[in-house]
Design an enzyme around this catalytic site. Structure first.
Site, PDB file in Angstrom:
ATOM      1  N   CYS A   1     101.295 -50.985  -2.866  1.00  0.00           N
ATOM      2  CA  CYS A   1     100.536 -50.813  -1.627  1.00  0.00           C
ATOM      3  C   CYS A   1     101.138 -49.676  -0.807  1.00  0.00           C
ATOM      4  CB  CYS A   1     100.514 -52.053  -0.748  1.00  0.00           C
ATOM      5  SG  CYS A   1      99.920 -53.521  -1.584  1.00  0.00           S
TER       6      CYS A   1
ATOM      7  N   ARG B   1      99.798 -45.562  -4.814  1.00  0.00           N
ATOM      8  CA  ARG B   1     100.523 -46.833  -4.721  1.00  0.00           C
ATOM      9  C   ARG B   1      99.609 -48.041  -4.911  1.00  0.00           C
ATOM     10  NH1 ARG B   1     105.475 -45.921  -2.538  1.00  0.00           N
ATOM     11  NH2 ARG B   1     105.759 -48.142  -2.198  1.00  0.00           N
TER      12      ARG B   1
ATOM     13  N   TRP C   1      97.323 -52.738  -3.689  1.00  0.00           N
ATOM     14  CA  TRP C   1      97.372 -53.096  -5.108  1.00  0.00           C
ATOM     15  C   TRP C   1      97.600 -54.603  -5.119  1.00  0.00           C
ATOM     16  CZ3 TRP C   1     100.950 -55.311  -8.522  1.00  0.00           C
ATOM     17  CH2 TRP C   1     100.646 -55.174  -9.888  1.00  0.00           C
TER      18      TRP C   1
ATOM     19  N   ASN D   1     103.578 -54.261   2.547  1.00  0.00           N
ATOM     20  CA  ASN D   1     103.811 -53.905   1.147  1.00  0.00           C
ATOM     21  C   ASN D   1     104.940 -54.794   0.663  1.00  0.00           C
ATOM     22  OD1 ASN D   1     104.332 -52.634  -1.320  1.00  0.00           O
ATOM     23  ND2 ASN D   1     105.625 -51.087  -0.367  1.00  0.00           N
ATOM     24  N   GLY D   2     104.720 -55.549  -0.429  1.00  0.00           N
ATOM     25  CA  GLY D   2     105.769 -56.424  -0.944  1.00  0.00           C
ATOM     26  C   GLY D   2     105.220 -57.801  -1.242  1.00  0.00           C
TER      27      GLY D   2
ATOM     28  N   GLU E   1     104.840 -43.707 -26.380  1.00  0.00           N
ATOM     29  CA  GLU E   1     104.408 -43.054 -25.147  1.00  0.00           C
ATOM     30  C   GLU E   1     102.983 -42.513 -25.285  1.00  0.00           C
ATOM     31  OE1 GLU E   1     105.221 -43.113 -22.204  1.00  0.00           O
ATOM     32  OE2 GLU E   1     104.391 -41.318 -21.286  1.00  0.00           O
TER      33      GLU E   1
ATOM     34  N   LYS F   1      99.964 -43.660 -22.861  1.00  0.00           N
ATOM     35  CA  LYS F   1      99.152 -42.711 -22.078  1.00  0.00           C
ATOM     36  C   LYS F   1      97.673 -42.959 -22.314  1.00  0.00           C
ATOM     37  CE  LYS F   1     101.183 -41.498 -19.639  1.00  0.00           C
ATOM     38  NZ  LYS F   1     102.564 -41.688 -19.445  1.00  0.00           N
TER      39      LYS F   1
ATOM     40  N   GLU G   1      96.468 -46.366 -20.771  1.00  0.00           N
ATOM     41  CA  GLU G   1      96.361 -46.513 -19.318  1.00  0.00           C
ATOM     42  C   GLU G   1      95.261 -45.685 -18.693  1.00  0.00           C
ATOM     43  OE1 GLU G   1     100.009 -45.865 -17.141  1.00  0.00           O
ATOM     44  OE2 GLU G   1     100.503 -44.081 -18.243  1.00  0.00           O
TER      45      GLU G   1
ATOM     46  N   HIS H   1     103.921 -53.646 -42.936  1.00  0.00           N
ATOM     47  CA  HIS H   1     104.361 -55.029 -42.700  1.00  0.00           C
ATOM     48  C   HIS H   1     103.365 -55.816 -41.848  1.00  0.00           C
ATOM     49  CE1 HIS H   1     108.191 -54.365 -44.648  1.00  0.00           C
ATOM     50  NE2 HIS H   1     108.295 -53.218 -43.977  1.00  0.00           N
TER      51      HIS H   1
ATOM     52  N   LYS I   1     101.149 -46.261  -9.087  1.00  0.00           N
ATOM     53  CA  LYS I   1     102.222 -45.368  -9.552  1.00  0.00           C
ATOM     54  C   LYS I   1     103.596 -46.005  -9.392  1.00  0.00           C
ATOM     55  CE  LYS I   1     103.580 -40.952 -10.472  1.00  0.00           C
ATOM     56  NZ  LYS I   1     103.404 -40.914 -11.939  1.00  0.00           N
TER      57      LYS I   1
END
Ligand code: M6R
Length: 614
Positions: free
Chosen positions: A2, A27, A77, A103-104, A487, A491, A494, A510, A609
């Site tokens: 947030c 955020r 968020w 925020n939190g 990675e 990418k 997301e 396997h 982010k």
């Protein structure tokens, strides 16, 4: 997560707040809201979805209602309660005299809620924040002062918070408080700002006060007073903010992600400029604060990080073990926290984080610090909470990264790890200077090789279009490029929402090979080096199951002709340094697929982010 913005001064508060929130959308962006201090009342506007929805609502209001000079705003968020208008901040109390943005996470909100309900609180949302609004309102009834009310309320809260609070009977002030969540106060002339991060205020002021944990601040247009946890008035340093407003522009690119990918050659150049003069020079890492004696005693390295930073850490393990020969473990911070890890004063613990605010990594680092390990932090934010825990602070100086998908910070983290590994090797004499010289030469060649890739992206674009309708994607590699496969898959996942997984190529047989048929793209990273022939065999196995094979390689080989459906050729580079080149191709692939699919590249759904909750 947030984002919080607050303003008090001569300007039109709503404009400062909305602009600030737009710079903090990284955020969180599932809903947004503002509270504006009008005459004798506070006007609250909220909207589900992106900030633009809120802007539209505000554009329809009477000028008299929104033309005010103090206010607070929030971009969310969701943690408690789904994204909706009702759960959007600001939250308020029964009589709507008090507003709060947060925020939190208030961890004890479920304990506090019934107590407040008994006193008469009527809750409207599912959020933990609304509990704080009611709690502070009751404290205000008793103390008749907003600062005192917040000071008293925060002592009853458990968890993490960065707050901004206003009360309609005290229109000349905003109260801010923080614990385990970032909050800065931008200091202006006859005006002051509150924000979760620098981009929200940098256009107006370059001076700021960083609030520390458990501090509460009373902010008026012409004064800022800060109090410690014992309510004593204290003096925090006014610091100079490190960013230029230009860092926040897209510079002509369609998205921040593309701009940030294209910045990579310069990011690498900047890092190398001071630290590696030429292939025969020693690496200069003044940031490492271990003495030569202490360095020699380091017998274990632990790398802790999340997401993309974790993948950089995995590359770091290969390089450190290869060059410095020190056993190195890499662990997701969220896993490191909940077990009894073995670390002591001879352990070097490396925390990697673009934002320096990732809650899981901060907690893990604190745990390692308690065991007297030496803490090195590799971060893009030398002003962050994590940076303040460092014994050795290694800033990556990649410049502000706006896109939620990390790109240039990953390459910068890789560079920092290469340099650290060489530095450790040089100080412990574990690898010959001839061998180190070869690697340094390769590192110095990186910027121009990255430019070659970035100057001609036609092939990647073609391939992106061709495969953009795939439902799944598999990335395979071996050795030092296995993290590149992870990675690359992250990418793609997301920003395109395609189900993508990275595997060590040898693991395909396997189990995952069962997934292969003529609809499944398998992207293989093949570098000239010890595992080249092995991975080529794994590609043959995939082809035999009719997979659509894409190769990313730095080798022209006749064998590729009948094997790969598509091939992307990159400049020649040693296996050891190749992750920095390979990842650029995979970042571009993810970018263009997301673009073709019409997804929101810079702000993918459900993400933020900076993840400041555990
Ligand atoms: O700021 P950090 O590097 O600590 O963030 C860690 C992850 O949240 C982050 O890398 C995330 O995975 C990114 N969205 C990746 O693109």
């Amino acid at each position: 997560m947030c984002g919080i913005v607050g303003y008090i001064g001569k300007r039109k508060a709503v404009e400062v707040i909305l602009k600030g929130l737009s710079h903090l959308e990284y955020r969180g962006y599932d809903s947004a809201g503002v509270a504006l201090m009008a005459k004798d009342k506070i006007n609250i506007y909220k909207a589900a979805g992106k900030l633009n929805n809120l802007k539209e609502i505000i554009s329809k209001q009477n000028e008299a209602d929104i033309n005010t000079h103090a206010g607070i705003g929030h971009t969310r968020w969701a943690t408690h309660g789904m994204p909706s208008e009702i759960n959007a901040h600001p939250h308020t109390c029964n009589c709507k005299s008090l507003v709060i943005v947060h925020n939190g996470i208030i961890e004890n909100y479920k304990d506090l809620k019934p107590v407040l309900e008994k006193k008469g609180s009527k809750f409207k949302s599912e959020t933990d924040t609304e509990v704080a609004a009611h709690l502070i309102a009751y404290e205000f009834e008793e103390k008749k002062d907003l600062l005192k009310a917040v000071q008293s309320a925060v002592k009853k809260l458990k968890g993490a918070y960065a707050f901004s609070v206003m009360h309609k009977t005290m229109p000349d002030r905003i109260i801010a408080a923080r614990k385990n969540a970032p909050l800065i106060i931008g200091v202006g002339e006859g005006e002051n700002f509150i924000a979760s991060d620098i981009p929200a205020v940098i256009e107006y002021t370059k001076k700021a006060i960083y609030l520390s944990d458990n501090q509460v601040a009373e902010i008026k247009a012409d004064s800022v007073k800060i109090y410690d946890e014992n309510d004593n008035l204290i003096q925090n340093k006014v610091e100079c903010l490190p960013f230029e407003p230009v860092a926040l522009s897209k510079m002509g690119y369609k998205h921040y992600m593309l701009k940030e990918i294209h910045e990579q050659p310069d990011v690498v150049r900047n890092i190398l400029t001071d630290k590696l003069k030429n292939k025969d020079a020693e690496v200069v890492l003044d940031d490492v604060k271990l003495t030569r004696e202490q360095l020699k005693k380091i017998n274990r390295i632990q790398i802790i990080a999340c997401g993309t930073s974790l993948h950089a850490g995995l590359v770091g393990k290969y390089v450190i073990e290869e060059l410095a020969k020190i056993p190195t473990d890499v662990e997701a911070s969220s896993e490191y926290i909940y077990r009894n890890t073995i670390a002591d004063e001879n352990t070097l613990v490396i925390g990697i984080s673009q934002s320096g605010e990732t809650a899981d990594t901060i907690t893990a680092i604190k745990q390692a610090k308690a065991k007297n390990s030496h803490i090195a932090i590799i971060t893009n934010r030398k002003d962050s909470a994590m940076a303040r825990l460092a014994d050795s602070l290694l800033p990556i100086n990649a410049g502000i990264e706006v896109s939620v998908a990390a790109t240039k910070s990953y390459i910068a983290q890789l560079l920092s790890l290469y340099l650290l590994a060489i530095y450790l090797a040089e100080n412990t004499n574990k690898t010959s200077s001839k061998e180190l010289s070869e690697i340094k030469k390769e590192l110095l060649s990186l910027p121009s090789k990255l430019e070659i890739i970035l100057n001609d992206t036609k092939k990647v674009q073609e391939i992106s279009k061709k495969y953009s309708n795939s439902k799944d994607f598999i990335f395979i590699a071996r050795g030092i490029n296995y993290p590149s496969a992870l990675e690359g898959a992250l990418k793609l996942k997301e920003i395109s929402y395609i189900n993508a997984t990275g595997y060590p190529a040898g693991e395909l047989k396997h189990g995952p090979i069962a997934m292969l048929d003529n609809t499944m793209p398998v992207l293989a990273i093949l570098n000239k080096g010890t595992v080249y022939d092995k991975i080529l065999s794994n590609c043959e196995e995939a082809k035999a199951r009719q997979a659509r094979l894409i190769g990313v390689t730095n080798l022209i080989d006749e064998k590729h002709k009948n094997l790969f459906d598509d091939l992307i050729l990159i400049p020649e580079i040693s296996d050891m340094v190749s992750p920095a080149l390979n990842i650029t191709v995979l970042q571009l692939l993810a970018y263009h697929i997301s673009e073709y699919l019409g997804k929101d590249v810079d702000q993918p759904r459900n993400l933020a982010k900076s993840v400041t909750v555990e």
